[in-house]
Design an enzyme around this catalytic site. Structure first.
Site, short mmCIF file in Angstrom:
data_model
loop_
_atom_site.label_atom_id
_atom_site.label_comp_id
_atom_site.label_asym_id
_atom_site.label_seq_id
_atom_site.Cartn_x
_atom_site.Cartn_y
_atom_site.Cartn_z
N ASP A 43 3.13 -10.16 16.85
CA ASP A 43 3.88 -10.58 15.64
C ASP A 43 2.91 -10.84 14.48
O ASP A 43 1.51 -11.01 14.78
CB ASP A 43 4.52 -11.78 15.79
CG ASP A 43 5.68 -11.99 14.98
OD1 ASP A 43 5.67 -11.20 14.04
OD2 ASP A 43 6.70 -12.88 15.09
C1 BGC Z 1 8.27 -12.04 12.01
C2 BGC Z 1 8.79 -10.87 12.77
C3 BGC Z 1 8.60 -9.87 11.72
C4 BGC Z 1 7.02 -9.59 11.11
C5 BGC Z 1 7.03 -8.55 10.31
C6 BGC Z 1 7.08 -11.93 11.40
O1 BGC Z 1 6.81 -13.14 10.66
O2 BGC Z 1 8.35 -13.18 13.01
O3 BGC Z 1 9.97 -10.71 13.38
O4 BGC Z 1 8.89 -8.25 12.39
O5 BGC Z 1 7.00 -10.87 10.51
O6 BGC Z 1 7.45 -8.92 8.95
#
Ligand code: BGC
Length: 688
Positions: free
Chosen positions: A249
């Site tokens: 993530d």
């Molecule tokens: C979120 C993810 C997301 C990623 C990219 C993160 O902060 O938890 O769900 O895909 O950002 O935007």
């Protein structure tokens, strides 16, 4: 003479051969480059080998409004792609359809939109377990039940991959609340981890062979998931046979111990930027003989395999077409909302409304006018900016045109519609938003007051709920005759609400989560202070008893139970047949029943199969969902519904054996219309 294509560019060659060929051509430095993001939501391109950018995009209920298009070479990005992608209903509504075929179609449509903006990977499906409704991201997720979550996730993945776009199944694993999400430690016992939190992901890996998984921010039992070797390498990759890549993530590696632990654990690509995989340091480690070489190639191989799977080295003309915001995608969004709205209450058959009899309606509540997709931020990274969005007021106004007058006075109207719910807000009132959890379960003072004042003036009042997670409705639910759960129904929400209220569409969704009455019934809710002062640790004390597993074991009545939802027609269940009274280790039981639409309207019923392990000396829920079927029936039509049960379906995770075991003894089979509306009970015994 034309020079020969290298094997990795040769589409006629086997994919593993192409992976090995490309891997063999990469220098150590190039491999180091590939394993982290460097802008554009992508690792860098490597021109020497024509390796293009591998663009990723959110997810999970529509394509993010990124401006710059990158991705598979040769794919053109429409100039107007910003602010122009289809806004589909969010995860909880997808699960409310209980229709994996529909979600597979959605996956394919989402893949087309992802390719249209030049991206290779879609950051979804999001399938964390809805441990409780206070989690700020409940709206993005599917269910409190791992089987329903797993089946929906697998369907979305099949759809995406059918159009050669990589999914990134997220957030693996136990990212069940948002408070202090970057650092919090989730303390979970092994049986619970396996049976509840890992199970849905296991189903997805085994049923749909996903090309990507996202490691979550949190720690599990003291170790960040991104460097959790047992979770990523041993369970996901080795035990389940996951063949895709693990992407962190965004920023999830920041607090980890560093390169060695991440590589050994199997964190293949670090996103959104290069926080840990520092190239100079990697080179130094290699020279000093400290670099975990044996794991590194396996990690890189997985990324190369995904690039090949999405077609990054193939002739662009041979790839599925990128299409965005097409009419068929908009219709699909509408169909998903139709199947995913849930009729929660309908006393005296107030609904459906008869368009020829009603003369005046009145519409109340600010939710009738909010454009949730277009609203700034839309709940965090999942925000989608569709080119249009039909509000409930607009949908009703369109429907009533020339036939019914819209008035403002509740007393003057034949019927009143009050729209209430939550919003994508971060504030202290608590909303459906990434990065924070809800502090309040009910709707405060003003919204219930509005409902009650309208229903006092006009008893024909229908409440339409727009929200992404259950909320307390004790202040008004008993006072109103009809309640429709519309969720964040995507860009066509208003048309669908109008179609359901006036009976053009027969509601067929059912709850994928339990709907607790009050916050005090939510045993897993964080305290106010946990959500304000960063909590370090959350102990999952309730173990496997979440959602209906909890309400059943404690004999607590939720307001609406898991699997519940009404229809405008009636269904009759009959003739349950279980093929045998005994199940054996390698055998199976066939279970069938007849289901008949005995009403006057075509409709769909969701038939649920639960198993109850009656005599367990071990921790088992009173019942667990083991199968479901959504069946469409014309008025008067009857169909046979069939399920299959194997020993795997009754197994539990035995911590001493560190394996799944099925206990010998007797079990109940429960077939019903919801977790608490069981139509038949039968039993069988299991003998090895
Ligand atoms: C979120 C993810 C997301 C990623 C990219 C993160 O902060 O938890 O769900 O895909 O950002 O935007």
């Amino acid at each position: 003479m034309a020079s020969e294509k290298p094997i990795y560019k040769d589409e006629s060659k086997d994919i593993e051969e192409r992976v090995e060929d490309l891997l063999g051509r990469l220098t150590f430095e190039e491999k180091c480059k590939l394993c982290a993001g460097e802008g554009n939501n992508s690792p860098p391109a490597i021109e020497r080998l024509d390796i293009p950018l591998f663009g990723m995009t959110d997810g999970p209920h529509g394509v993010s409004p990124y401006r710059s298009g990158v991705g598979p070479s040769g794919v053109k990005i429409p100039e107007d792609s910003e602010g122009a992608s289809t806004y589909f209903p969010t995860g909880i509504q997808m699960a409310s359809t209980w229709n994996p075929d529909l979600i597979e179609d959605f996956g394919a449509a989402l893949a087309e939109e992802t390719r249209a903006v030049g991206r290779s990977m879609q950051l979804g499906p999001a399938m964390n377990i809805c441990r409780n409704p206070m989690n700020g991201r409940t709206f993005e997720y599917y269910s409190e039940d791992p089987l329903l979550s797993g089946k929906m996730g697998a369907a979305a993945v099949r759809g995406l991959q059918s159009k050669r776009i990589a999914p990134c199944v997220k957030h693996f694993v136990a990212n069940n609340f948002e408070s202090n999400r970057f650092k919090v430690n989730a303390v979970i016992d092994e049986q619970t981890l396996r049976e509840i939190y890992l199970k849905g992901f296991e189903i997805v890996v085994k049923e749909s062979d996903p090309w990507g998984v996202m490691s979550s921010y949190n720690k599990i039992n003291g170790t960040y998931v991104s460097e959790h070797k047992r979770i990523l390498r041993e369970i996901l990759k080795e035990e389940w046979g996951f063949s895709g890549m693990v992407v962190s993530d965004w920023g999830a590696t920041k607090h980890t111990s560093g390169i060695k632990g991440l590589i050994e654990a199997g964190l293949d690509v670090e996103m959104g930027s290069r926080f840990m995989y520092n190239i100079d340091e990697m080179k130094r480690m290699k020279e000093a003989g400290e670099f975990p070489e044996e794991y590194f190639d396996d990690n890189i191989r997985r990324f190369l395999r995904t690039m090949l799977r999405v077609g990054n080295f193939d002739d662009p003309d041979s790839l599925p077409e990128g299409r965005i915001n097409t009419e068929d995608h908009q219709l699909l969004s509408r169909k998903m909302a139709e199947e995913g709205m849930i009729l929660l209450k309908n006393d005296n058959s107030l609904l459906p409304l008869n368009i020829n009899k009603i003369k005046k309606i009145a519409i109340f509540g600010k939710h009738a006018d909010i454009k949730f997709g277009r609203k700034k931020l839309g709940g965090g990274s999942s925000a989608v900016f569709p080119p249009y969005e039909i509000t409930v007021r607009e949908g009703l106004t369109n429907k009533c045109k020339g036939k019914i007058e819209i008035v403002e006075d509740a007393e003057e109207a034949d019927v009143c519609i009050v729209c209430v719910g939550l919003e994508h807000s971060h504030d202290f009132k608590g909303g459906d938003h990434e990065g924070s959890d809800r502090l309040r379960y009910d709707l405060g003072i003003l919204q219930p007051r509005l409902v009650n004042s309208v229903v006092k003036k006009n008893s024909n009042t229908i409440v339409v709920c727009i929200n992404g997670s259950p909320f307390g409705m004790e202040k008004f639910a008993d006072n109103v005759p009809a309640i429709l759960e519309a969720w964040y129904g995507g860009m066509e929400i208003g048309n669908v609400v109008a179609d359901i209220l006036f009976g053009n569409v027969n509601p067929s969704g059912k709850l994928p989560v339990s709907w607790p009455k009050s916050k005090s019934d939510i045993h897993t809710a964080l305290s106010l202070w946990d959500t304000i002062i960063p909590i370090k640790e959350v102990v999952y004390e309730e173990g496997i008893f979440i959602g209906y597993r909890y309400y059943d074991s404690k004999n607590v009545n939720p307001r609406f139970c898991f699997g519940y939802g009404l229809s405008y027609t009636d269904f009759e269940y009959s003739n349950l047949i279980v093929s045998a009274t005994e199940l054996h280790e390698r055998g199976k039981l066939n279970i069938s029943c007849m289901i008949k639409n005995t009403g006057e309207m075509d409709g769909a019923e969701i038939i649920q199969l639960y198993i109850s392990d009656k005599n367990a000396g071990i921790k088992r829920p009173k019942k667990e969902l083991k199968g479901f079927k959504k069946v469409f029936l014309k008025a008067g039509e009857e169909k046979k519904v069939e399920f299959e049960l194997t020993s795997g379906d009754i197994a539990y995770f035995d911590i001493n054996a560190n394996d799944w075991l099925a206990r010998e003894g007797s079990y109940d089979i429960l077939v019903g219309a919801s977790s608490r509306d069981i139509k038949f009970r039968n039993n069988f015994s299991y003998k090895m």
